[in-house]
Structures are given as C-alpha cells and as structure tokens.
Design an enzyme around this catalytic site. Structure first.
Site, short mmCIF file in Angstrom:
data_model
loop_
_atom_site.label_atom_id
_atom_site.label_comp_id
_atom_site.label_asym_id
_atom_site.label_seq_id
_atom_site.Cartn_x
_atom_site.Cartn_y
_atom_site.Cartn_z
N ASN A 62 0.79 -1.09 -0.01
CA ASN A 62 0.05 0.14 0.17
C ASN A 62 0.78 1.22 0.06
O ASN A 62 0.26 2.43 -0.08
CB ASN A 62 -1.00 -0.11 1.17
CG ASN A 62 -0.43 0.12 2.51
OD1 ASN A 62 0.88 -0.27 2.51
ND2 ASN A 62 -1.03 0.29 3.59
N CYS A 63 2.23 1.13 -0.02
CA CYS A 63 3.13 2.29 -0.17
C CYS A 63 3.00 3.00 -1.62
O CYS A 63 3.09 2.21 -2.62
CB CYS A 63 4.48 1.85 0.20
SG CYS A 63 5.60 2.92 -0.35
N ASP A 64 2.82 4.20 -1.40
CA ASP A 64 2.62 4.80 -3.08
C ASP A 64 3.79 4.79 -3.93
O ASP A 64 3.61 4.61 -4.93
CB ASP A 64 2.12 6.53 -2.61
CG ASP A 64 0.98 6.58 -2.29
OD1 ASP A 64 -0.06 5.64 -2.19
OD2 ASP A 64 0.62 7.75 -1.67
N LYS A 86 3.84 1.28 -5.22
CA LYS A 86 2.61 1.28 -6.27
C LYS A 86 3.21 1.62 -7.58
O LYS A 86 3.05 1.15 -8.59
CB LYS A 86 1.50 1.93 -5.85
CG LYS A 86 0.86 1.28 -4.62
CD LYS A 86 -0.39 2.18 -4.48
CE LYS A 86 -1.23 1.49 -3.11
NZ LYS A 86 -2.50 2.43 -3.02
#
Length: 116
Positions: free
Chosen positions: A10-12, A15
């Site tokens: 879920n780390c931008d 991603k």
C-alpha cells in the site's frame, strides 16, 4: 532476469514502482514485508553493499512517529538494523534486487538504466 521487489503493497512509491515495471514488461517477484517479514540475510547484504543510511527512511511517517530519543539512538549500522527489523516500514521503499545490484527508492531513469 531475476528481480525481487521488497516493500509494502500500500506504499505509494511501491505502487508507482510496480506499475512502472509492469508498463516496461519487466517480470519480478514481490516480497511483502508485512506478510513475509524482513529477510535478515538480505537486509545484512544490502547494508554491507550500500551502507545503512540509504536504507533508513528518515522522511517517512514511521520515522516521524518515533520519539526524539529513539531517533537520536540510531547512530550506526547495528542500531539501524535493529530498528529496521522491529519496524520494517522505516526501510526506504522499494528495495529491488536485480542481477546488477540493488536499487533503493524509485527513480524511473535510474531504473531504466539498471534494468534495461
């Protein structure tokens, strides 16, 4: 080419990095710190190759949530390693192992050169 991407899904930044790899058609294996833990032998190898400073994310939320005393106690590889093992979210993401070495963080130009 064997590529492993280490991080948190879920780390931008992770991603963005995974989307870039997919767009480039680069196959990789994803290692989720939250589900699979930090691979200690790998962490030690990254620290040996790169030093501990590039791996420690002092800009992220996890670091900022640490009290000043805990932050100040991170002075060397051993103390940084202990923190990274205890709180994997403090490791700068993603870490990518590829045949030519290790990349930390996402930079499309750097990745293009390294993974071409």
């Amino acid at each position: 080419m064997n590529i492993t991407v280490y991080g948190i899904p879920n780390c931008d930044t992770v991603k963005k990095a995974r989307a870039w790899l997919d767009e480039q058609g680069v196959a990789y294996v994803f290692h989720d710190y939250k589900k699979q833990g930090v691979p200690l032998a790998r962490l030690d190898g990254w620290m040996q190759q790169l030093g501990w400073e590039p791996l420690l994310n002092r800009k992220g939320t996890t670091w900022r949530k640490l009290d000043a005393e805990r932050q100040a106690s991170i002075q060397d590889a051993a103390s940084a390693r202990d923190l990274m093992v205890a709180q994997p979210s403090v490791i700068r993401r993603p870490v990518v192992e590829h045949p030519g070495g290790v990349l930390v963080g996402f930079d499309a130009e750097e990745w293009g050169r390294a993974l071409a």
